[in-house]
Design a protein around this motif. Structure first.
Motif, short mmCIF file in Angstrom:
data_model
loop_
_atom_site.label_atom_id
_atom_site.label_comp_id
_atom_site.label_asym_id
_atom_site.label_seq_id
_atom_site.Cartn_x
_atom_site.Cartn_y
_atom_site.Cartn_z
N VAL A 172 5.37 1.48 10.55
CA VAL A 172 5.96 0.46 11.45
C VAL A 172 4.84 -0.32 12.15
O VAL A 172 4.86 -1.55 12.22
CB VAL A 172 6.88 1.11 12.49
N GLU A 173 3.83 0.41 12.63
CA GLU A 173 2.71 -0.25 13.32
C GLU A 173 1.94 -1.19 12.40
O GLU A 173 1.51 -2.27 12.82
CB GLU A 173 1.78 0.80 13.94
N ALA A 174 1.80 -0.79 11.15
CA ALA A 174 1.09 -1.65 10.19
C ALA A 174 1.86 -2.95 9.96
O ALA A 174 1.26 -4.04 9.93
CB ALA A 174 0.91 -0.91 8.85
N LEU A 175 3.18 -2.84 9.84
CA LEU A 175 3.97 -4.06 9.63
C LEU A 175 3.94 -4.94 10.87
O LEU A 175 3.85 -6.17 10.78
CB LEU A 175 5.41 -3.72 9.24
N ARG A 176 4.00 -4.30 12.04
CA ARG A 176 3.90 -5.09 13.27
C ARG A 176 2.58 -5.85 13.32
O ARG A 176 2.55 -7.04 13.65
CB ARG A 176 4.03 -4.17 14.49
N ASP A 177 1.48 -5.19 12.97
CA ASP A 177 0.17 -5.86 12.98
C ASP A 177 0.16 -7.07 12.04
O ASP A 177 -0.35 -8.14 12.38
CB ASP A 177 -0.94 -4.89 12.53
N VAL A 178 0.71 -6.87 10.84
CA VAL A 178 0.71 -7.95 9.85
C VAL A 178 1.49 -9.15 10.36
O VAL A 178 1.01 -10.29 10.33
CB VAL A 178 1.30 -7.46 8.51
N ILE A 179 2.69 -8.92 10.87
CA ILE A 179 3.51 -10.07 11.26
C ILE A 179 3.00 -10.72 12.55
O ILE A 179 3.15 -11.92 12.75
CB ILE A 179 5.02 -9.77 11.30
N ALA A 196 1.85 3.41 6.12
CA ALA A 196 1.04 2.23 6.39
C ALA A 196 0.40 1.66 5.11
O ALA A 196 0.28 0.44 4.96
CB ALA A 196 -0.04 2.56 7.41
N GLU A 197 0.00 2.56 4.20
CA GLU A 197 -0.63 2.07 2.97
C GLU A 197 0.36 1.27 2.13
O GLU A 197 -0.01 0.27 1.51
CB GLU A 197 -1.20 3.25 2.16
N ASP A 198 1.61 1.71 2.10
CA ASP A 198 2.65 0.94 1.39
C ASP A 198 2.78 -0.45 1.98
O ASP A 198 2.88 -1.44 1.26
CB ASP A 198 4.01 1.66 1.50
N VAL A 199 2.80 -0.50 3.30
CA VAL A 199 2.98 -1.79 3.99
C VAL A 199 1.78 -2.71 3.74
O VAL A 199 1.94 -3.90 3.45
CB VAL A 199 3.18 -1.57 5.51
N LYS A 200 0.58 -2.14 3.82
CA LYS A 200 -0.62 -2.96 3.62
C LYS A 200 -0.70 -3.49 2.19
O LYS A 200 -1.01 -4.66 1.97
CB LYS A 200 -1.88 -2.15 3.94
N LEU A 201 -0.40 -2.62 1.23
CA LEU A 201 -0.45 -3.05 -0.17
C LEU A 201 0.63 -4.11 -0.44
O LEU A 201 0.38 -5.12 -1.11
CB LEU A 201 -0.25 -1.83 -1.08
N ALA A 202 1.81 -3.89 0.12
CA ALA A 202 2.90 -4.86 -0.05
C ALA A 202 2.53 -6.21 0.56
O ALA A 202 2.81 -7.26 -0.01
CB ALA A 202 4.18 -4.32 0.60
N SER A 203 1.87 -6.17 1.71
CA SER A 203 1.48 -7.41 2.39
C SER A 203 0.47 -8.18 1.56
O SER A 203 0.59 -9.40 1.37
CB SER A 203 0.86 -7.09 3.75
N ARG A 204 -0.53 -7.44 1.06
CA ARG A 204 -1.56 -8.11 0.25
C ARG A 204 -0.94 -8.71 -0.99
O ARG A 204 -1.27 -9.84 -1.38
CB ARG A 204 -2.65 -7.11 -0.15
#
Lengths: 76, 76
Positions: free
Chosen positions: B26-33, A58-66
């Motif tokens: 996966v859940e983090a990416l789902r939240d973002v999108i 999740a941290e990878d995803v959040k950092l990538a999103s930001r």
């Protein structure tokens, strides 16, 4: 071939307050969020590798999103 | 309550090249999108109203996406 269900995107648009949505409107939003999800995923994979991990978390995803989207403006 | 299926997001992350993905990733990416989809939808609804229409169409969604996310950088 899309991965996200048409019905899921339609539901989100109605939650946002749409009374009527054209089919191509739903498909356009699906395309946009699938493209974003792919870009964020690619960046998250690179960040996991950079940290010496094979598992994307999740941290990878959040950092990538930001990094990609300046999502802090949306409160994420 | 999420609208987009876990399996759809997992599939997109694997298409992007992920070998292993944690459940919270996966859940983090789902939240973002989902958050992005809601924001784009709200803007698209406003654009449709501005144009005197009740139906949100693909042009509304594309314009809203460009405005909110500067997606031209991603080739959308």
């Amino acid at each position: 071939m899309p991965d996200i269900a048409f019905s899921a995107v339609d539901r989100i648009m109605r939650k946002a307050g749409a009374e009527r949505v054209s089919e191509d409107g739903v498909e356009a939003l699906r395309d946009v969020i699938e493209t974003l999800a792919l870009e964020i995923s690619r960046e998250a994979i690179a960040l996991a590798k950079h940290a010496g991990r094979k598992t994307v978390n999740a941290e990878d995803v959040k950092l990538a999103s930001r990094k990609l989207l300046a999502l802090t403006k949306l409160g994420i």
